[in-house]
Design a protein around this motif. Structure first.
Motif, PDB file in Angstrom:
ATOM      1  N   ALA A 282       0.840  -1.212   0.000  1.00  0.00           N
ATOM      2  CA  ALA A 282       0.000   0.000   0.000  1.00  0.00           C
ATOM      3  C   ALA A 282       0.873   1.259   0.000  1.00  0.00           C
ATOM      4  O   ALA A 282       0.591   2.236  -0.686  1.00  0.00           O
ATOM      5  N   ASN A 283       1.951   1.171   0.742  1.00  0.00           N
ATOM      6  CA  ASN A 283       2.854   2.317   0.890  1.00  0.00           C
ATOM      7  C   ASN A 283       3.493   2.721  -0.452  1.00  0.00           C
ATOM      8  O   ASN A 283       3.842   3.880  -0.650  1.00  0.00           O
ATOM      9  N   GLU A 287      -1.086   6.487  -5.055  1.00  0.00           N
ATOM     10  CA  GLU A 287      -2.061   7.280  -4.269  1.00  0.00           C
ATOM     11  C   GLU A 287      -1.609   7.483  -2.831  1.00  0.00           C
ATOM     12  O   GLU A 287      -2.288   8.149  -2.050  1.00  0.00           O
ATOM     13  N   CYS A 288      -0.494   6.863  -2.478  1.00  0.00           N
ATOM     14  CA  CYS A 288      -0.075   6.961  -1.072  1.00  0.00           C
ATOM     15  C   CYS A 288       0.850   8.163  -0.884  1.00  0.00           C
ATOM     16  O   CYS A 288       1.868   8.299  -1.547  1.00  0.00           O
ATOM     17  N   ARG A 289       0.485   9.028   0.027  1.00  0.00           N
ATOM     18  CA  ARG A 289       1.237  10.267   0.245  1.00  0.00           C
ATOM     19  C   ARG A 289       1.440  10.497   1.747  1.00  0.00           C
ATOM     20  O   ARG A 289       0.924   9.748   2.570  1.00  0.00           O
ATOM     21  N   SER A 450      -9.850   8.599   5.079  1.00  0.00           N
ATOM     22  CA  SER A 450      -8.703   7.739   4.812  1.00  0.00           C
ATOM     23  C   SER A 450      -7.766   7.623   6.019  1.00  0.00           C
ATOM     24  O   SER A 450      -7.175   6.577   6.245  1.00  0.00           O
ATOM     25  N   PHE A 455      -4.547   1.092   7.469  1.00  0.00           N
ATOM     26  CA  PHE A 455      -3.211   1.385   6.960  1.00  0.00           C
ATOM     27  C   PHE A 455      -2.656   2.661   7.612  1.00  0.00           C
ATOM     28  O   PHE A 455      -1.536   2.689   8.135  1.00  0.00           O
ATOM     29  N   SER A 456      -3.451   3.746   7.594  1.00  0.00           N
ATOM     30  CA  SER A 456      -2.950   5.004   8.173  1.00  0.00           C
ATOM     31  C   SER A 456      -2.855   4.928   9.691  1.00  0.00           C
ATOM     32  O   SER A 456      -1.988   5.566  10.297  1.00  0.00           O
ATOM     33  N   SER A 459       0.347   3.365  10.301  1.00  0.00           N
ATOM     34  CA  SER A 459       1.391   4.348  10.028  1.00  0.00           C
ATOM     35  C   SER A 459       1.499   5.346  11.191  1.00  0.00           C
ATOM     36  O   SER A 459       2.592   5.726  11.614  1.00  0.00           O
ATOM     37  N   ARG A 483       1.331   8.208   6.678  1.00  0.00           N
ATOM     38  CA  ARG A 483       1.040   7.856   5.284  1.00  0.00           C
ATOM     39  C   ARG A 483      -0.473   7.710   5.097  1.00  0.00           C
ATOM     40  O   ARG A 483      -1.176   7.195   5.967  1.00  0.00           O
ATOM     41  N   LEU A 485      -3.715   7.120   2.040  1.00  0.00           N
ATOM     42  CA  LEU A 485      -4.091   6.783   0.665  1.00  0.00           C
ATOM     43  C   LEU A 485      -5.149   7.764   0.198  1.00  0.00           C
ATOM     44  O   LEU A 485      -6.202   7.908   0.847  1.00  0.00           O
TER      45      LEU A 485
END
Ligand SMILES: C[S@@+](CC[C@H](N)C(=O)[O-])C[C@H]1O[C@@H](n2cnc3c(N)ncnc32)[C@H](O)[C@@H]1O
Length: 560
Positions: A282-283, A287-289, A450, A455-456, A459, A483, A485
């Protein structure tokens, strides 16, 4: 009168359990001739373990080998009771280790061992700090201004170590998390043949009244010459408890390669291989910022005196100050139930007795009751609060930068972006989040959704700092490194409805469902090969990370 507990806190006097001091002395003391320094010996736990270890390896004169220092007179009472006659005259110094320049101790010791005081930098006398820093400069070590007392001990001990000598330290979690510890770790890593850190998940100091995390640092083979190589960070292994620590120390001593990460990625080092793969996949997506690409996170208002400037509605009425002379303000993450904060929420905070109104002199000039309230401020306090001198008008903490969103500073839950639909500002117990130019309201909602996805949240755990009580803290720059998405295919209607549903789930106490909804929404908008694997694996991983973060006695679920 200063209580015993306060005295203990101010000295950072939390004594190490015997099974840990025994273990470290067994590792550190190897020869009958070893000379040993305990620079803050306190209750004499390490000294007692050292005597036992020296006797075990055949010494009949352990007293000849032990040296120490402590600032606390109580420590000398312990010394009298535990070592008695064994405490050799001239071997123990009563005073501040940072100021102890015993020329006879320079380069003398085979082992420096102990558990130095965990005292924040604000509590260290600035002259003492400067003197200690100049001694460290001579060693080539520059500690940051914010270094806690333990870091000075670790640095200064090097001057007293023999070439080839060892260190065995019990250190706090800030050894892994604090910015000032990064340079110290690299400095140490370059100066020892072998060095390893062990983070112990079990809280070992609960009986001593603190739930500080424990990191054991072992180093062997001190190189007195200035190294030419720049070292990488120190390797870190995670241990469940002391038994696990014992096994891992034994394996490491025998030269086995331990499963480890480096100290700077302590959370990521504990993540399972499968979760790491999913996280990394995903990282790597386009689209991952970083959250900071969209949001600038800034600290909230520093009032200098919250009890004075922040009023409840009841108190304002009591003082006769009209609400028109006050502005809405927030000072607790607990005031946020959902993903938005609106006027009804503010009204509810006030109804529940929250201090959510702030004195604002600009609003109504010098309305009489307001002026009377301000005039009542104790003049001696006025001089002592440094913050007041830093702003144009001490009576005016409001700076007019009302944020479009809030972000928590310290919390047990993960990060959240709460959109602000009111005119409320916040104090520095919360962060203010400002969207960069071009971020629309719908995009702001997408970011808020998001950020909640697993995921975030993971992070956020990786970049945040853990505190002893299990709380997670994000400084503004940590928050901006989370991070996130941000799919471009999401359309406004879907974003609005998902955001609304998540807001409602959160307001009903169902953070887990809100997070799952965020996962499903984001996964439906990105090309990702292992969607089911994400949904099955990452939430379990997040729960495991939070359980490790929060001390055993507090139960953690994804919902609280
Ligand atoms: C965390 S306790 C550890 C005591 C002992 N090493 C142990 O492991 O049980 C820290 C000790 O540092 C001592 N201490 C605090 N500030 C000190 C200073 N500036 N110089 C020397 N000792 C200090 C305290 O009195 C306390 O005994």
């Amino acid at each position: 009168m200063i209580t015993a507990a306060a005295q203990k806190r101010s000295l950072g006097a939390f004594y190490t359990p015997t099974n840990l001091s025994d273990l470290l002395c067994s590792w550190g003391i190897r020869h009958l001739t070893d000379q040993i320094l305990e620079p803050s010996f306190g209750g004499c736990g390490f000294l007692t373990s050292a005597v036992a270890r020296l006797r075990d390896i055949g010494s009949s004169t352990p007293q000849e080998h032990l040296y120490g220092c402590d600032i606390d007179p109580n420590a000398f009472e312990h010394l009298g009771k535990t070592l008695g006659e064994l405490a050799k005259e001239g071997h123990f110094i009563k005073g501040d280790y940072l100021l102890t320049e015993q020329s006879s101790w320079v380069g003398k010791f085979d082992l420096v061992i102990g558990n130095p005081p965990y005292v924040p930098y604000q509590k260290i006398d600035s002259t003492v700090r400067e003197l200690a820093q100049s001694r460290l400069n001579a060693l080539g070590l520059k500690l940051g201004q914010r270094a806690s007392l333990w870091a000075y001990f670790v640095g200064l001990a090097l001057s007293q170590l023999k070439g080839g000598g060892r260190l065995a330290w019990v250190l706090p979690g800030s050894f892994l998390q604090a910015d000032y510890a990064k340079g110290l770790r690299r400095f140490l890593a370059a100066r020892f043949d072998r060095i390893h850190a062990f983070a112990v998940q079990q809280r070992l100091f609960l009986e001593e009244g603190t739930d500080e995390e424990t990191v054991v640092l072992l180093a062997d083979g001190y190189r007195r010459a200035v190294p030419s190589i720049t070292a990488t960070d120190i390797a870190l292994s995670i241990c469940k408890d002391i038994a696990d620590l014992r096994d891992k120390i034994e394996s490491w001593t025998n030269g086995e390669v331990l499963q480890s990460s480096d100290c700077s990625s302590s959370v990521s080092g504990q993540i399972s291989a499968l979760s790491r793969e999913i996280f990394e996949e995903a990282n790597q997506l386009g689209e991952c910022r970083n959250l900071g690409d969209f949001v600038k996170v800034r600290i909230g208002l520093v009032t200098g005196d919250n009890p004075f400037f922040l009023l409840t509605r009841f108190r304002a009425a009591e003082l006769g100050i009209p609400e028109s002379a006050l502005t809405p303000v927030l000072s607790k993450f607990a005031y946020f139930d959902g993903l938005t904060f609106d006027d009804t929420d503010h009204e509810n905070v006030l109804r529940d007795g929250g201090r959510a109104l702030m004195v604002n002199c600009e609003k109504q000039g010098n309305a009489l009751p307001l002026q009377a309230y301000i005039d009542s401020y104790p003049p001696e306090k006025l001089k002592s609060v440094g913050t007041f001198g830093k702003r144009a008008t001490w009576t005016q903490p409001e700076d007019g930068n009302i944020p479009p969103a809030f972000f928590p500073v310290m919390h047990h839950l993960g990060p959240r972006l709460i959109l602000n639909l009111t005119n409320a500002n916040c104090t520095n117990t919360l962060h203010r989040a400002f969207f960069v130019d071009g971020v629309t309201v719908v995009q702001a909602k997408l970011l808020s959704i998001s950020l909640m996805c697993t995921f975030s949240q993971i992070s956020g755990e990786i970049v945040g700092r853990k505190y002893g009580s299990g709380v997670l803290k994000h400084e503004p720059r940590d928050a901006e490194r989370i991070r996130i998405l941000v799919p471009s295919t999401a359309v406004a209607a879907e974003i609005n409805s998902t955001y609304k549903k998540m807001d409602s789930l959160l307001r009903h106490g169902n953070a887990d469902s809100a997070r799952r909804l965020a996962d499903q929404f984001i996964l439906s908008k990105i090309e990702f090969n292992r969607k089911q694997c994400w949904l099955d694996q990452l939430p379990k991983e997040l729960l495991a990370i939070r359980r490790r973060r929060v001390p055993d006695r507090k139960k953690v679920s994804l919902n609280n």
